[in-house]
Write an enzyme that holds these catalytic residues in place. Structure first.
Site, PDB file in Angstrom:
ATOM      1  N   LYS A  50       0.700  -1.156   0.057  1.00 35.19           N
ATOM      2  CA  LYS A  50       0.096  -0.031  -0.122  1.00 35.19           C
ATOM      3  C   LYS A  50       0.763   1.206  -0.106  1.00 35.19           C
ATOM      4  CE  LYS A  50      -2.400  -0.514   3.558  1.00 35.19           C
ATOM      5  NZ  LYS A  50      -1.779  -2.020   3.895  1.00 35.19           N
ATOM      6  N   ARG A  81      -9.786   2.967   9.239  1.00 36.92           N
ATOM      7  CA  ARG A  81      -9.206   1.556   9.349  1.00 36.92           C
ATOM      8  C   ARG A  81     -10.244   0.599   9.814  1.00 36.92           C
ATOM      9  NH1 ARG A  81      -3.626   0.285  10.386  1.00 36.92           N
ATOM     10  NH2 ARG A  81      -3.301   2.376  10.074  1.00 36.92           N
ATOM     11  N   ARG A 120      12.037 -10.225   5.010  1.00 36.10           N
ATOM     12  CA  ARG A 120      12.666  -8.925   4.936  1.00 36.10           C
ATOM     13  C   ARG A 120      14.040  -9.176   6.049  1.00 36.10           C
ATOM     14  NH1 ARG A 120       7.911  -4.539   4.727  1.00 36.10           N
ATOM     15  NH2 ARG A 120       7.702  -5.086   6.815  1.00 36.10           N
ATOM     16  N   ARG A 178      13.470  -7.959  11.994  1.00 36.09           N
ATOM     17  CA  ARG A 178      12.720  -7.267  13.072  1.00 36.09           C
ATOM     18  C   ARG A 178      11.805  -8.251  13.663  1.00 36.09           C
ATOM     19  NH1 ARG A 178      10.534  -1.755  10.308  1.00 36.09           N
ATOM     20  NH2 ARG A 178       9.083  -3.544   9.498  1.00 36.09           N
ATOM     21  N   ARG A 210      -0.984  -9.967  12.952  1.00 29.99           N
ATOM     22  CA  ARG A 210      -1.150  -8.738  12.188  1.00 29.99           C
ATOM     23  C   ARG A 210      -2.608  -9.023  11.026  1.00 29.99           C
ATOM     24  NH1 ARG A 210       4.037  -6.316   9.830  1.00 29.99           N
ATOM     25  NH2 ARG A 210       2.767  -4.675   9.086  1.00 29.99           N
TER      26      ARG A 210
END
Length: 220
Positions: free
Chosen positions: A13, A88, A127, A161, A172
């Site tokens: 996004k 949201r 990542r 992370r 999430r």
């Protein structure tokens, strides 16, 4: 055009919001930027948001809505805007509708970036960030470093992370499904949702989105 951009974590996004806003010549209004700007300028809303954040609490909807309202009333947003990260949840979507109605405005489209859940996990969990400079970002599959665990740019250690672990990503996604995804049905009832695949090269996704938005605009 007045556009809301939605999609799960890892759908791209942020990248697409910047590109689409630039090509459509409308401001990109992101929740993160709103919070940072209001806090750095020490506005009343910024101070209020910071008090909740410092206490480890979620910022209430009315504070977020107030920041979005202020930003949408700026001169550069008269010709349209692209909302990223807001609304949201359904209550924020309803509040946005009321704000727009007060200004005799309406949304033109809600662009839904669709991506399979396993791909989201793969994108985020893969990542790796440089400990020396967080702007040096690699991916174990899509952009691996020349030497595993070592930054190509500065030789720093690459790490994952905590927010990028598979367990955290799946949590999430659960939050997205329970809180944010219902706004898609909310806007579908208004005939505003345009869904595109968020798979493929970045430029290809941008062109896919622009084509879908153009068709939606022409149909109105």
């Amino acid at each position: 055009m007045r556009i809301v951009l939605v999609g799960p974590p890892g759908a791209g996004k942020g990248t697409q919001a910047v590109r689409l806003a630039e090509k459509l010549r409308i401001p990109h209004i992101s929740t993160g930027d709103l919070f940072r700007a209001n806090i750095s300028r020490q506005t009343e809303l910024g101070k209020l948001a910071k008090s909740y954040m410092d206490a480890g609490n979620l910022v209430p909807d009315e504070v977020t809505i107030g920041m979005a309202k202020d930003r949408m009333e700026q001169p550069d947003a008269e010709g349209g805007f692209l909302l990223d990260g807001f609304p949201r949840n359904v209550s924020q979507a309803e509040a946005l509708d009321r704000l727009l109605q007060e200004e005799s405005m309406q949304l033109d489209a809600v662009l839904d970036l669709e991506v399979p859940e396993d791909e989201v996990v793969k994108r985020i969990a893969g990542r790796r960030i440089c400990r020396n400079d967080s702007s040096h970002v690699f991916h174990v599959t899509y952009s691996p470093p020349k030497q595993e665990g070592v930054c190509d740019v500065c030789g720093g250690e690459l790490y994952q992370r905590d927010d990028d672990s598979e367990d955290t990503v799946r949590k999430r996604l659960e939050v997205y499904h329970s809180q944010t995804e219902p706004i898609i049905d909310y806007y579908k009832a208004q005939g505003l949702v345009v869904t595109i695949s968020s798979l493929g090269p970045v430029e290809e996704i941008t062109q896919r989105a622009l084509g879908a938005l153009k068709r939606e605009d022409a149909a109105q």
